[in-house]
Design a protein around this motif. Structure first.
Motif, mmCIF file in Angstrom:
data_model
loop_
_atom_site.group_PDB
_atom_site.id
_atom_site.type_symbol
_atom_site.label_atom_id
_atom_site.label_comp_id
_atom_site.label_asym_id
_atom_site.label_seq_id
_atom_site.Cartn_x
_atom_site.Cartn_y
_atom_site.Cartn_z
ATOM 1 N N ALA A 95 0.830 -1.203 0.000
ATOM 2 C CA ALA A 95 0.000 0.000 0.000
ATOM 3 C C ALA A 95 0.870 1.262 0.000
ATOM 4 C CB ALA A 95 -0.931 0.001 1.205
ATOM 5 N N LYS A 96 1.941 1.245 0.789
ATOM 6 C CA LYS A 96 2.862 2.387 0.820
ATOM 7 C C LYS A 96 3.545 2.578 -0.528
ATOM 8 C CE LYS A 96 3.946 2.397 5.746
ATOM 9 N NZ LYS A 96 4.999 2.227 6.751
ATOM 10 N N ILE A 97 3.942 1.489 -1.162
ATOM 11 C CA ILE A 97 4.593 1.576 -2.469
ATOM 12 C C ILE A 97 3.629 2.157 -3.497
ATOM 13 C CG2 ILE A 97 5.509 0.179 -4.375
ATOM 14 C CD1 ILE A 97 6.775 -1.644 -2.236
ATOM 15 N N LYS A 98 2.380 1.707 -3.476
ATOM 16 C CA LYS A 98 1.384 2.230 -4.419
ATOM 17 C C LYS A 98 1.112 3.711 -4.175
ATOM 18 C CE LYS A 98 -0.927 -2.093 -5.475
ATOM 19 N NZ LYS A 98 -2.122 -2.907 -5.343
ATOM 20 N N GLU A 99 1.027 4.112 -2.914
ATOM 21 C CA GLU A 99 0.821 5.524 -2.591
ATOM 22 C C GLU A 99 1.973 6.377 -3.111
ATOM 23 O OE1 GLU A 99 0.265 6.035 1.591
ATOM 24 O OE2 GLU A 99 -1.562 4.813 1.639
ATOM 25 N N GLU A 100 3.193 5.893 -2.928
ATOM 26 C CA GLU A 100 4.368 6.636 -3.398
ATOM 27 C C GLU A 100 4.383 6.722 -4.924
ATOM 28 O OE1 GLU A 100 7.750 8.901 -3.388
ATOM 29 O OE2 GLU A 100 6.398 8.437 -1.735
ATOM 30 N N GLN A 101 4.038 5.637 -5.603
ATOM 31 C CA GLN A 101 3.978 5.666 -7.063
ATOM 32 C C GLN A 101 2.913 6.629 -7.556
ATOM 33 O OE1 GLN A 101 3.404 1.520 -7.926
ATOM 34 N NE2 GLN A 101 5.615 1.089 -8.048
ATOM 35 N N GLU A 102 1.763 6.658 -6.893
ATOM 36 C CA GLU A 102 0.705 7.595 -7.265
ATOM 37 C C GLU A 102 1.149 9.037 -7.033
ATOM 38 O OE1 GLU A 102 -2.796 6.517 -5.115
ATOM 39 O OE2 GLU A 102 -2.995 4.574 -6.138
ATOM 40 N N ARG A 103 1.824 9.274 -5.917
ATOM 41 C CA ARG A 103 2.315 10.622 -5.617
ATOM 42 C C ARG A 103 3.318 11.081 -6.673
ATOM 43 N NH1 ARG A 103 6.364 13.320 -3.275
ATOM 44 N NH2 ARG A 103 7.630 11.483 -2.960
ATOM 45 N N GLN A 104 4.223 10.192 -7.062
ATOM 46 C CA GLN A 104 5.201 10.534 -8.092
ATOM 47 C C GLN A 104 4.521 10.753 -9.440
ATOM 48 O OE1 GLN A 104 8.405 7.732 -8.145
ATOM 49 N NE2 GLN A 104 9.115 8.297 -6.102
#
Length: 137
Positions: A14-23
């Motif tokens: 979930a954290k990885i997906k959030e970071e990818q979305e933010r980027q």
């Protein structure tokens, strides 16, 4: 190495997906951002190679030397018309000593000597300025 539980794996995903979305949102807002750290480093190296490495160091030295020559010309050509004749020369030398001390003499005894000379010259120029202010009254 620690084994992750299923809950920890889900939290990490979930954290990885959030970071990818933010980027992704950042990239849409600014399309000129580099794609990776390596791309950013390559861009930085390219930009540094465009400007001469020692432009500030030698360019400002040339400016200081031109100011010193100008102040010497004014000093030689002046006939004491009631103004300070030596202020330009004193300030020019102060700039020169400080520039040499902090840009050319980096380590060792030469650096220490130049920094002492630069500081002493700052003190002398300060005393000279106070002396001039005393004569204004």
């Amino acid at each position: 190495m620690k084994k992750l539980t299923d809950t920890e794996k889900q939290q990490l995903d979930a954290k990885i997906k959030e970071e990818q979305e933010r980027q992704h949102v950042l990239r849409e807002a600014n399309p000129y951002l580099p794609e990776s750290f390596e791309a950013a480093s390559a861009e930085t190296r390219r930009m540094r190679s465009l400007a001469p490495k020692h432009l500030w160091k030698y360019g400002f030295l040339v400016v200081i030397l031109c100011l010193l020559v100008l102040s010497i010309i004014i000093l030689v050509g002046s006939r004491n018309f009631g103004y300070d004749q030596y202020g330009g020369l004193a300030i020019g030398l102060m700039l020169l000593f400080n520039h040499i001390a902090f840009n050319f003499a980096k380590t060792g005894w030469k650096s220490r000597v130049m920094k002492i000379v630069a500081f002493a010259w700052i003190v002398l120029v300060f005393i000279y300025g106070i002396h001039l202010l005393g004569h204004l009254n």
